[in-house]
Scaffold this motif. Sequence first.
Motif, short mmCIF file in Angstrom:
data_model
loop_
_atom_site.label_atom_id
_atom_site.label_comp_id
_atom_site.label_asym_id
_atom_site.label_seq_id
_atom_site.Cartn_x
_atom_site.Cartn_y
_atom_site.Cartn_z
N PRO A 101 0.85 -1.20 0.00
CA PRO A 101 0.00 0.00 0.00
C PRO A 101 0.88 1.25 0.00
CG PRO A 101 -0.67 -1.56 1.72
CD PRO A 101 0.65 -2.03 1.20
N ASP A 102 0.33 2.35 -0.43
CA ASP A 102 1.09 3.60 -0.49
C ASP A 102 1.59 4.04 0.88
OD1 ASP A 102 0.65 3.70 -3.20
OD2 ASP A 102 -1.08 5.04 -3.06
N THR A 103 0.89 3.63 1.92
CA THR A 103 1.23 4.05 3.27
C THR A 103 2.32 3.22 3.92
OG1 THR A 103 -0.61 2.68 4.05
CG2 THR A 103 -1.05 5.04 3.75
N TYR A 144 -5.32 1.88 7.30
CA TYR A 144 -4.49 2.52 6.29
C TYR A 144 -5.24 2.87 5.01
CZ TYR A 144 -0.75 0.81 9.32
OH TYR A 144 0.06 0.56 10.40
N GLU A 145 -6.32 2.16 4.74
CA GLU A 145 -7.06 2.40 3.51
C GLU A 145 -8.33 3.22 3.72
OE1 GLU A 145 -5.72 1.50 0.64
OE2 GLU A 145 -4.03 0.65 1.75
#
Length: 369
Positions: A33-35, A198-199
């Motif tokens: 994920p981007d995070t 996170y999403e």
Amino acid sequence: MDKLGLRYALLFFGSWLVAACQPQSTPYVFALPDTIPPPAVPAENPITLEKVTLGRMLFYDTGLSVNRSQSCATCHQQQFAFAEPTQHATGATGEVVPRNSMALVNVGYNSAFTWAHNGFTHIEEQLLIPLFNESPVELGVTGNEKEILKRFTSAEYQALFKSAFATEQPSFDLIVKALASFVRSLTSFNSPFDQYAYEGDDTALTKRQIEGMNLFFSERTECFHCHGGVNFSQSSTHAAQSLVLQPFHNTGLYNEDGKGAYPERDQGLLRITFNQKDMGKFRAPTLRNIAASAPYMHDGSIATLEEVIEFYAQGGRGKGKSNPYKSPFVKGFNINEDEKAALKAFLESLTDHAFLTNPKHGPLLNQTM
């Protein structure tokens, strides 16, 4: 320098020469994920798609064991979060390993390896233990190196080694680097908790799981002190983190003599440091996919998550509750049955079902285990 340390130095001597003749390779792109930052990768073993493919092939190949009876995947099975549903692992020659097989989940984020060793900081170092260890024997490579290397000279392996390392000639240096690359690729960040935290999906966790999450991160239970960070283990690091933590904890499992002793068969970090204060200290493992990786603790002596929760609520087990070396975070806490169920539900929300079934982590289509 101990035997394994010397072997590591010899295996990786000349890494600069190998790196200098690397083939045109494909940089490996982590599915994250981007995070989530990528794991740290050692400069002497940059991760490539070709290395991951070769490492995956090797991971499932029983030819790595002295008698062709076991592969890495024997003790690290994907459906169990690359752990094994037995209390203790057993080596290729039948010797029992006194510890439970650790789950290979986000191993690339670890800052320490094995249950109790503060000297291993890279996967490449840790891999030498199952390969070359003599007491107990695991895969049983020691003394059988030439015979085992001959098994990886088929046309298929020659092509894989050439693609990954610009040479058709297998060596344990290259085998270890390929295996480490595959293991680094085993990332897991798609659990309901990840989707919630996170999403931004507020529906990913149930009301009960959120209650359990609040308990987990509370000062009452203090779970997060030893199982914090992106990998739910303080013993973690990543490419964007400069601080490296390697915490080991005595959780009060044992107190054999009333003075803090753990069983002679495994006294934890003490065996490495010879510091009495390290008696019974073991690494806090990741809690990601924890519901899939029973049994628990370094010796597999706790069978279920319910028992784990009760163990920490009691502040240890039996005489271990009064172990003088016990972590100050393991002091026990009051919790009712509904709260226990909520805490278990939260731990179950850390299960990434896609990770447990992802065919890219399994054996290659033309490979039999």
